[in-house]
Structure formats: structure tokens, C-alpha cells
Design a protein around this motif. Structure first.
Motif, PDB file in Angstrom:
ATOM      1  N   ILE A   1       0.846  -1.188   0.000  1.00 32.25           N
ATOM      2  CA  ILE A   1       0.000   0.000   0.000  1.00 32.25           C
ATOM      3  C   ILE A   1       0.882   1.239   0.000  1.00 32.25           C
ATOM      4  O   ILE A   1       1.728   1.405   0.868  1.00 32.25           O
ATOM      5  N   ALA A   2       0.683   2.090  -0.983  1.00 35.46           N
ATOM      6  CA  ALA A   2       1.430   3.342  -1.064  1.00 35.46           C
ATOM      7  C   ALA A   2       0.464   4.480  -0.777  1.00 35.46           C
ATOM      8  O   ALA A   2      -0.166   5.029  -1.670  1.00 35.46           O
ATOM      9  N   ALA A   3       0.325   4.806   0.513  1.00 32.75           N
ATOM     10  CA  ALA A   3      -0.654   5.815   0.924  1.00 32.75           C
ATOM     11  C   ALA A   3      -0.008   7.143   1.287  1.00 32.75           C
ATOM     12  O   ALA A   3      -0.699   8.127   1.536  1.00 32.75           O
ATOM     13  N   GLU A   4       1.326   7.165   1.357  1.00 31.89           N
ATOM     14  CA  GLU A   4       2.034   8.416   1.637  1.00 31.89           C
ATOM     15  C   GLU A   4       2.415   9.057   0.297  1.00 31.89           C
ATOM     16  O   GLU A   4       2.032   8.595  -0.759  1.00 31.89           O
ATOM     17  N   GLY A   5       3.215  10.093   0.356  1.00 31.59           N
ATOM     18  CA  GLY A   5       3.622  10.754  -0.870  1.00 31.59           C
ATOM     19  C   GLY A   5       3.313  12.231  -0.820  1.00 31.59           C
ATOM     20  O   GLY A   5       3.261  12.840   0.246  1.00 31.59           O
TER      21      GLY A   5
ATOM     22  N   ALA B   1       8.672  10.196   1.527  1.00 37.45           N
ATOM     23  CA  ALA B   1       7.929  11.306   0.938  1.00 37.45           C
ATOM     24  C   ALA B   1       8.594  12.647   1.207  1.00 37.45           C
ATOM     25  O   ALA B   1       8.453  13.596   0.427  1.00 37.45           O
ATOM     26  N   LYS B   2       9.341  12.742   2.311  1.00 38.01           N
ATOM     27  CA  LYS B   2       9.955  14.002   2.694  1.00 38.01           C
ATOM     28  C   LYS B   2      11.378  14.170   2.153  1.00 38.01           C
ATOM     29  O   LYS B   2      12.015  15.193   2.409  1.00 38.01           O
ATOM     30  N   THR B   3      11.869  13.194   1.424  1.00 40.28           N
ATOM     31  CA  THR B   3      13.228  13.295   0.898  1.00 40.28           C
ATOM     32  C   THR B   3      13.272  14.186  -0.337  1.00 40.28           C
ATOM     33  O   THR B   3      12.306  14.301  -1.083  1.00 40.28           O
ATOM     34  N   ASP B   4      14.429  14.798  -0.557  1.00 42.20           N
ATOM     35  CA  ASP B   4      14.605  15.639  -1.746  1.00 42.20           C
ATOM     36  C   ASP B   4      14.502  14.814  -3.022  1.00 42.20           C
ATOM     37  O   ASP B   4      14.004  15.308  -4.040  1.00 42.20           O
ATOM     38  N   GLU B   5      14.982  13.581  -2.966  1.00 41.49           N
ATOM     39  CA  GLU B   5      14.953  12.723  -4.163  1.00 41.49           C
ATOM     40  C   GLU B   5      13.523  12.440  -4.605  1.00 41.49           C
ATOM     41  O   GLU B   5      13.210  12.490  -5.801  1.00 41.49           O
TER      42      GLU B   5
ATOM     43  N   GLN C   1      11.978  15.610  -6.031  1.00 37.36           N
ATOM     44  CA  GLN C   1      12.468  15.887  -7.379  1.00 37.36           C
ATOM     45  C   GLN C   1      11.817  14.967  -8.395  1.00 37.36           C
ATOM     46  O   GLN C   1      11.494  15.384  -9.516  1.00 37.36           O
ATOM     47  N   LEU C   2      11.605  13.707  -8.007  1.00 42.29           N
ATOM     48  CA  LEU C   2      10.914  12.764  -8.895  1.00 42.29           C
ATOM     49  C   LEU C   2       9.515  13.270  -9.211  1.00 42.29           C
ATOM     50  O   LEU C   2       9.093  13.264 -10.385  1.00 42.29           O
ATOM     51  N   ALA C   3       8.792  13.698  -8.203  1.00 38.59           N
ATOM     52  CA  ALA C   3       7.433  14.204  -8.409  1.00 38.59           C
ATOM     53  C   ALA C   3       7.449  15.447  -9.306  1.00 38.59           C
ATOM     54  O   ALA C   3       6.592  15.594 -10.195  1.00 38.59           O
ATOM     55  N   LYS C   4       8.427  16.322  -9.102  1.00 41.02           N
ATOM     56  CA  LYS C   4       8.548  17.524  -9.936  1.00 41.02           C
ATOM     57  C   LYS C   4       8.836  17.164 -11.389  1.00 41.02           C
ATOM     58  O   LYS C   4       8.285  17.753 -12.331  1.00 41.02           O
ATOM     59  N   ASP C   5       9.722  16.194 -11.563  1.00 41.79           N
ATOM     60  CA  ASP C   5      10.063  15.759 -12.919  1.00 41.79           C
ATOM     61  C   ASP C   5       8.841  15.191 -13.634  1.00 41.79           C
ATOM     62  O   ASP C   5       8.638  15.427 -14.832  1.00 41.79           O
ATOM     63  N   ILE C   6       8.032  14.435 -12.908  1.00 41.77           N
ATOM     64  CA  ILE C   6       6.837  13.847 -13.509  1.00 41.77           C
ATOM     65  C   ILE C   6       5.835  14.942 -13.862  1.00 41.77           C
ATOM     66  O   ILE C   6       5.213  14.913 -14.938  1.00 41.77           O
ATOM     67  N   ALA C   7       5.674  15.926 -12.977  1.00 47.65           N
ATOM     68  CA  ALA C   7       4.762  17.035 -13.262  1.00 47.65           C
ATOM     69  C   ALA C   7       5.226  17.809 -14.489  1.00 47.65           C
ATOM     70  O   ALA C   7       4.426  18.176 -15.359  1.00 47.65           O
ATOM     71  N   MET C   8       6.529  18.061 -14.577  1.00 47.60           N
ATOM     72  CA  MET C   8       7.086  18.750 -15.739  1.00 47.60           C
ATOM     73  C   MET C   8       6.874  17.951 -17.010  1.00 47.60           C
ATOM     74  O   MET C   8       6.518  18.492 -18.063  1.00 47.60           O
ATOM     75  N   HIS C   9       7.067  16.642 -16.916  1.00 43.46           N
ATOM     76  CA  HIS C   9       6.850  15.769 -18.075  1.00 43.46           C
ATOM     77  C   HIS C   9       5.397  15.836 -18.552  1.00 43.46           C
ATOM     78  O   HIS C   9       5.133  15.900 -19.755  1.00 43.46           O
ATOM     79  N   ILE C  10       4.475  15.828 -17.609  1.00 42.25           N
ATOM     80  CA  ILE C  10       3.047  15.897 -17.966  1.00 42.25           C
ATOM     81  C   ILE C  10       2.747  17.204 -18.691  1.00 42.25           C
ATOM     82  O   ILE C  10       1.993  17.221 -19.676  1.00 42.25           O
ATOM     83  N   ALA C  11       3.344  18.288 -18.234  1.00 44.51           N
ATOM     84  CA  ALA C  11       3.153  19.579 -18.903  1.00 44.51           C
ATOM     85  C   ALA C  11       3.633  19.518 -20.345  1.00 44.51           C
ATOM     86  O   ALA C  11       2.996  20.033 -21.262  1.00 44.51           O
TER      87      ALA C  11
ATOM     88  N   ALA D   1      13.524   0.364  -7.247  1.00 49.58           N
ATOM     89  CA  ALA D   1      14.656  -0.525  -6.983  1.00 49.58           C
ATOM     90  C   ALA D   1      15.694   0.154  -6.088  1.00 49.58           C
ATOM     91  O   ALA D   1      16.303  -0.480  -5.227  1.00 49.58           O
ATOM     92  N   LYS D   2      15.879   1.462  -6.267  1.00 49.95           N
ATOM     93  CA  LYS D   2      16.872   2.197  -5.479  1.00 49.95           C
ATOM     94  C   LYS D   2      16.383   2.485  -4.066  1.00 49.95           C
ATOM     95  O   LYS D   2      17.112   2.280  -3.092  1.00 49.95           O
ATOM     96  N   ILE D   3      15.144   2.952  -3.955  1.00 45.50           N
ATOM     97  CA  ILE D   3      14.610   3.372  -2.659  1.00 45.50           C
ATOM     98  C   ILE D   3      14.095   2.196  -1.840  1.00 45.50           C
ATOM     99  O   ILE D   3      14.176   2.192  -0.614  1.00 45.50           O
ATOM    100  N   GLY D   4      13.555   1.188  -2.524  1.00 48.47           N
ATOM    101  CA  GLY D   4      13.059   0.007  -1.821  1.00 48.47           C
ATOM    102  C   GLY D   4      11.618   0.102  -1.376  1.00 48.47           C
ATOM    103  O   GLY D   4      11.177  -0.671  -0.527  1.00 48.47           O
ATOM    104  N   GLU D   5      10.886   1.060  -1.927  1.00 47.73           N
ATOM    105  CA  GLU D   5       9.467   1.201  -1.611  1.00 47.73           C
ATOM    106  C   GLU D   5       8.660   1.245  -2.899  1.00 47.73           C
ATOM    107  O   GLU D   5       9.151   1.638  -3.959  1.00 47.73           O
ATOM    108  N   LYS D   6       7.398   0.864  -2.788  1.00 52.45           N
ATOM    109  CA  LYS D   6       6.488   1.023  -3.908  1.00 52.45           C
ATOM    110  C   LYS D   6       6.271   2.515  -4.148  1.00 52.45           C
ATOM    111  O   LYS D   6       6.039   3.284  -3.222  1.00 52.45           O
ATOM    112  N   ILE D   7       6.368   2.926  -5.399  1.00 57.05           N
ATOM    113  CA  ILE D   7       6.103   4.303  -5.793  1.00 57.05           C
ATOM    114  C   ILE D   7       5.131   4.261  -6.961  1.00 57.05           C
ATOM    115  O   ILE D   7       5.302   3.469  -7.887  1.00 57.05           O
ATOM    116  N   SER D   8       4.103   5.080  -6.911  1.00 62.13           N
ATOM    117  CA  SER D   8       3.121   5.073  -7.990  1.00 62.13           C
ATOM    118  C   SER D   8       2.571   6.471  -8.234  1.00 62.13           C
ATOM    119  O   SER D   8       2.557   7.313  -7.335  1.00 62.13           O
TER     120      SER D   8
END
Length: 217
Positions: free
Chosen positions: A56-60, A86-90, A93-103, A180-187
Motif C-alpha cells: 500500500i502506497a498511501a504516503e507521498g 515522501a519528505k526526501t529531496d529525491e 524531485q521525482l514528483a517535480k520531474d513527472i509534473a514537468m513531463h506531464i506539462a 529498486a533504489k529506494i526500496g518502496e512502492k512508488i506510484s
């Protein structure tokens, strides 16, 4: 080169839980060898990522990207398993990159599973009519339609679009690499994209190029 069928891709996906396109690439790379394709996905870290898919990925966080001058705005929700990640810079940045990609790339759905069957059937009927108008032989029309439908799916689904900052990988592959790097489900749960004057007749600009220019790429 062995033919990679939809049934083979489905079987490999059921075995590993990896994405459809990742499974297809693995089968192509291994000439249709199912066991070798499983190893291929494991080596790439994709099967390992898939094992986390049941968690379950309920944070973020919900993040935004606003194109220069307010011409395009994006909100996207990217989830992970723990508040710590969720509070890490990495992760931010991933979330920002995805938002930019969507734009820049204007996806309509997160994944192929989100596309309504009615939309797929509508597209299929159009591609079939085009193939017939082009004079294609009747016995290959279905294969042509399947190919064009697959291309459409890759164009409108966020996870299957080439990442604008690194077109050698898809957004789905980007997520799997982070998993694979962080070790958590990300979606990516959902997103909304607004474009100023959308639906009105206006000059069409290359937004992807503009976004990349802003990012200094």
C-alpha cells in the motif's frame, strides 16, 4: 527472431508483475525465451520492483508545475509507502520531474489499464477504416490495427511515454528504477493538466521544447 505474442507478454507479466512494455522488451531481448525474460527483468530490477506492487502506497505528495507565464499548469499525486521517503529531496524531485513531463507531453491517462474500453474500441474502428481506405489486404488489417492501437496507447499513457529529460527510458521505467533504489512502492495515482485557452483556436507551440529550455536541457 521469435514472434512475441500478446499471450506471451501476458504470461510474463503474470509471472513477474512487471509492466506490459517491460515484459515485451524482455521477450524481444531474449528472443521469446520465457525463463531468460524473467532473468532479464530481475537483472534490470523490474521484477524486484513488481514484487512491491502489492504494498500500500498511501504516503507521498501532491506537487505542481507551472509553465512560464502560467500557460500550462499541472497537479500530480505521487505516492510512496512511508512519510520518511515522501519528505526526501529525491522523492520531491521525482514528483517535480513527472509534473514537468506531464506539462510537456500531455498524457491523457496514467496507465493503459485506465483507458476505457469504449475509447479503445473507437480507436480500433478508426484504424480499421483507415487501413481499408489505404487498400491494405484484408488478412493483415487486424495486425495493422493492433500495431496502430499499441502506438496510440504508448502516446496517451503517462507510464509508457518516453521521459522528456531522458527519452531512452519511459516514465514507468523511471519509477521502477526509483523503486529498486529506494526500496518502496512508488506510484502515480492521478494528475490534472490545464492549458490556458484549451479548446480555443490558437497558435500551437512546441511546449516540450519550451519546457526543456527552461530546465536548461
Amino acid at each position: 527472431m521469435a514472434e512475441v505474442t500478446t499471450a506471451m507478454v501476458k504470461e510474463l507479466r503474470e509471472k513477474t508483475g512487471a509492466g506490459m512494455m517491460d515484459c515485451k522488451k524482455a521477450l524481444v531481448a531474449t528472443n521469446g525465451d520465457m525463463d531468460a525474460a524473467v532473468d532479464y527483468l530481475r537483472e534490470k530490477g523490474l521484477a524486484a520492483a513488481a514484487k512491491k506492487s502489492g504494498r500500500i502506497a498511501a504516503e507521498g505528495l501532491v506537487t505542481s508545475y507551472i509553465h512560464m507565464g502560467g500557460r500550462i499548469g499541472v497537479l500530480v499525486e505521487v505516492n510512496c509507502e512511508t512519510d520518511f521517503v515522501a519528505k526526501t529531496d529525491e522523492f520531491a524531485q521525482l514528483a517535480k520531474d513527472i509534473a514537468m513531463h506531464i506539462a510537456a507531453s500531455k498524457p491523457e491517462y496514467v496507465s493503459r489499464e485506465d483507458i476505457p474500453e469504449s475509447v479503445l474500441e473507437h480507436e480500433r474502428s478508426i484504424y480499421a477504416a483507415i487501413a481499408k481506405n489505404e487498400g491494405k489486404p484484408e488478412h493483415i488489417i487486424d495486425k495493422i490495427v493492433d500495431g496502430r492501437l499499441e502506438k496510440y496507447i504508448q502516446e496517451v499513457c503517462l507510464l509508457e511515454q518516453p521521459f522528456v529529460k531522458d527519452p531512452d527510458m519511459t516514465i514507468g521505467e523511471l519509477l521502477n528504477a526509483k523503486i529498486a533504489k529506494i526500496g518502496e512502492k512508488i506510484s502515480v495515482r492521478r494528475f490534472v493538466r490545464y492549458e490556458r485557452g484549451e479548446g480555443l483556436e490558437k497558435r500551437q507551440d512546441d511546449f516540450a521544447a519550451e519546457v526543456m529550455a527552461q530546465m536548461g536541457q
